[in-house]
Design a protein around this motif. Sequence first.
Motif, PDB file in Angstrom:
ATOM      1  N   ASP A   1      -3.798  -4.935   7.679  1.00 56.93           N
ATOM      2  CA  ASP A   1      -3.110  -3.701   7.949  1.00 56.93           C
ATOM      3  C   ASP A   1      -3.017  -4.119   9.252  1.00 56.93           C
ATOM      4  O   ASP A   1      -1.704  -3.497   9.716  1.00 56.93           O
ATOM      5  N   GLN A   2      -1.923  -4.916   9.144  1.00 52.30           N
ATOM      6  CA  GLN A   2      -1.062  -5.644   9.929  1.00 52.30           C
ATOM      7  C   GLN A   2       0.811  -5.157   9.413  1.00 52.30           C
ATOM      8  O   GLN A   2       1.515  -5.544   9.779  1.00 52.30           O
ATOM      9  N   PHE A   3       0.113  -5.315   8.015  1.00 49.05           N
ATOM     10  CA  PHE A   3       1.607  -4.663   7.003  1.00 49.05           C
ATOM     11  C   PHE A   3       1.573  -3.097   7.002  1.00 49.05           C
ATOM     12  O   PHE A   3       2.756  -3.175   6.113  1.00 49.05           O
ATOM     13  N   GLU A   4       1.322  -2.196   8.121  1.00 50.83           N
ATOM     14  CA  GLU A   4       1.507  -1.198   7.658  1.00 50.83           C
ATOM     15  C   GLU A   4       2.503  -0.807   7.720  1.00 50.83           C
ATOM     16  O   GLU A   4       3.401   0.389   7.230  1.00 50.83           O
ATOM     17  N   SER A   5       3.962  -1.639   8.687  1.00 51.08           N
ATOM     18  CA  SER A   5       4.874  -1.467   9.222  1.00 51.08           C
ATOM     19  C   SER A   5       5.970  -1.613   8.172  1.00 51.08           C
ATOM     20  O   SER A   5       7.302  -1.804   7.716  1.00 51.08           O
ATOM     21  N   ALA A   6       5.268  -2.744   6.641  1.00 47.92           N
ATOM     22  CA  ALA A   6       5.943  -2.076   5.904  1.00 47.92           C
ATOM     23  C   ALA A   6       6.199  -2.122   4.591  1.00 47.92           C
ATOM     24  O   ALA A   6       7.316  -1.732   3.193  1.00 47.92           O
ATOM     25  N   HIS A   7       6.061  -0.432   5.147  1.00 44.08           N
ATOM     26  CA  HIS A   7       6.053   0.681   3.188  1.00 44.08           C
ATOM     27  C   HIS A   7       7.896   0.289   3.617  1.00 44.08           C
ATOM     28  O   HIS A   7       9.030   1.402   4.236  1.00 44.08           O
TER      29      HIS A   7
ATOM     30  N   THR B   1      -2.300   1.208   3.151  1.00 37.88           N
ATOM     31  CA  THR B   1      -1.461   0.420   3.559  1.00 37.88           C
ATOM     32  C   THR B   1      -0.699  -0.458   2.231  1.00 37.88           C
ATOM     33  O   THR B   1      -2.144  -0.669   1.498  1.00 37.88           O
ATOM     34  N   ARG B   2       0.353  -0.042   1.707  1.00 33.22           N
ATOM     35  CA  ARG B   2       0.883  -1.180   0.305  1.00 33.22           C
ATOM     36  C   ARG B   2       0.397  -2.716   0.551  1.00 33.22           C
ATOM     37  O   ARG B   2       0.086  -3.636   1.905  1.00 33.22           O
ATOM     38  N   HIS B   3      -0.138  -3.158  -0.671  1.00 37.81           N
ATOM     39  CA  HIS B   3       0.002  -5.243   0.225  1.00 37.81           C
ATOM     40  C   HIS B   3       1.100  -5.810  -0.295  1.00 37.81           C
ATOM     41  O   HIS B   3       1.871  -5.134  -0.730  1.00 37.81           O
ATOM     42  N   PRO B   4       1.142  -6.783   0.585  1.00 34.35           N
ATOM     43  CA  PRO B   4       2.269  -7.300   0.880  1.00 34.35           C
ATOM     44  C   PRO B   4       3.125  -7.776   0.303  1.00 34.35           C
ATOM     45  O   PRO B   4       4.447  -7.475  -0.328  1.00 34.35           O
ATOM     46  N   LEU B   5       1.808  -8.423  -0.972  1.00 35.13           N
ATOM     47  CA  LEU B   5       2.751  -8.906  -2.249  1.00 35.13           C
ATOM     48  C   LEU B   5       3.580  -8.012  -3.191  1.00 35.13           C
ATOM     49  O   LEU B   5       4.582  -7.604  -3.797  1.00 35.13           O
ATOM     50  N   SER B   6       2.953  -6.482  -3.348  1.00 38.79           N
ATOM     51  CA  SER B   6       3.263  -4.818  -3.730  1.00 38.79           C
ATOM     52  C   SER B   6       4.372  -5.028  -3.024  1.00 38.79           C
ATOM     53  O   SER B   6       5.895  -3.843  -3.837  1.00 38.79           O
ATOM     54  N   VAL B   7       5.183  -4.789  -1.679  1.00 37.96           N
ATOM     55  CA  VAL B   7       5.290  -4.757  -0.212  1.00 37.96           C
ATOM     56  C   VAL B   7       7.119  -5.879  -0.965  1.00 37.96           C
ATOM     57  O   VAL B   7       7.932  -5.090  -1.687  1.00 37.96           O
ATOM     58  N   VAL B   8       6.965  -6.461  -1.330  1.00 41.41           N
ATOM     59  CA  VAL B   8       7.676  -7.722  -1.613  1.00 41.41           C
ATOM     60  C   VAL B   8       8.258  -7.898  -3.365  1.00 41.41           C
ATOM     61  O   VAL B   8       9.430  -7.558  -3.403  1.00 41.41           O
ATOM     62  N   LYS B   9       7.808  -7.612  -3.962  1.00 38.01           N
ATOM     63  CA  LYS B   9       8.176  -7.034  -5.262  1.00 38.01           C
ATOM     64  C   LYS B   9       8.473  -6.584  -5.611  1.00 38.01           C
ATOM     65  O   LYS B   9       9.487  -6.695  -6.575  1.00 38.01           O
ATOM     66  N   ASN B  10       8.271  -5.011  -5.190  1.00 39.44           N
ATOM     67  CA  ASN B  10       8.594  -3.683  -5.433  1.00 39.44           C
ATOM     68  C   ASN B  10      10.111  -3.996  -4.665  1.00 39.44           C
ATOM     69  O   ASN B  10      11.573  -3.566  -5.516  1.00 39.44           O
ATOM     70  N   GLU B  11      10.518  -4.704  -3.573  1.00 36.44           N
ATOM     71  CA  GLU B  11      11.900  -4.864  -2.825  1.00 36.44           C
ATOM     72  C   GLU B  11      12.242  -6.392  -3.692  1.00 36.44           C
ATOM     73  O   GLU B  11      13.741  -5.682  -3.628  1.00 36.44           O
TER      74      GLU B  11
END
Length: 339
Positions: free
Chosen positions: A333-339, A100-110
């Motif tokens: 693993d909680q951020f699997e759906s954050a892709h 899964t992508r790291h939550p910080l990477s998910v938010v930064k990319n957004e």
Amino acid sequence: MINKIKSLLDQIDGLSASSADEIEALRIKYLSKKGEISLLMADFRNVASEEKKAVGQLLNELKEKTLNKINDLKEQYAQQDTIAPGIDLTRTSYPEEVGTRHPLSVVKNEIVEIFGRLGFSIAEGPEVEDDWHVFGALNFAEDHPARDMQDTFFIQSNPDIILRTHTSSVQTRVMENSKPPIRIICPGRVYRNEAISYRAHCFFHQVEGLYIDKNVSFADLKQALLFFAKEMFGADTKIRLRPSYFPFTEPSAEMDISCNICGGKGCPFCKYTGWVEILGCGMVDPNVLEACGIDSKVYSGYALGMGVERITNLKYRVKDLRMFSENDKRFLDQFESAH
């Protein structure tokens, strides 16, 4: 004897077996001490002298062929015994765990993607910087508290070299080496000499934005911030700007958004104010423009900066900043759906 050997050669070609017991029975029948090939070998002494060469070659061929056949049957049975029916051998091993992508990477990319729709391009720079690009060019006074050892990591052998405390150093480098219009977004890791706790860390992540052109106004900044807030937190999000102070912007402001948990009604998360602070911003100070070689009488601009951890907390309600850097798989693993 030649005819008998040829008959056995034909038999060997057609040998088959469906179990280990059947293979062993074939080995005994043909290759054991009392097997058919052994009996032929024993009878070889009765062959006429003129036929011995031809018969001997056929016997050797028969023995070798039989050995190879028995070994082939054993190998085929071993493969069948280890491969379960219905298995596709062309597939990768499974179960297959997808990362899964790291939550910080998910938010930064957004964040970067949202500002990308406003025409901002990504700019990056070194994490180990000099004092000029981190402080001097950004209008920090020589005695500013940020320059103290308790706030910044300095290189002991060269006090002029530091770990950047904000990604504004990327902005100064771009302004030095580019001509307006400049419209950049600067994501990256920064460092502060702070005690590590649930609410602070010695390193964290920022995204800063810079827009410089002719006739850029505070109204342009406000519209960009409103667009970002609605895209990041929802169409019903409201913003408010409070006067503040930063050495590199004038006027300066801090931006709050209506609490995305209670909708602005008031809750423990927003301390019952209905508002949550998310970033600092302001118009670029003319001194900063001049220090970087840009004519402040012709050009103006705005800058903004936010902590990625702060925005991530607002989106996912993570209570302890240390969890972002501990690499606990149960947390990630909680951020699997954050892709």
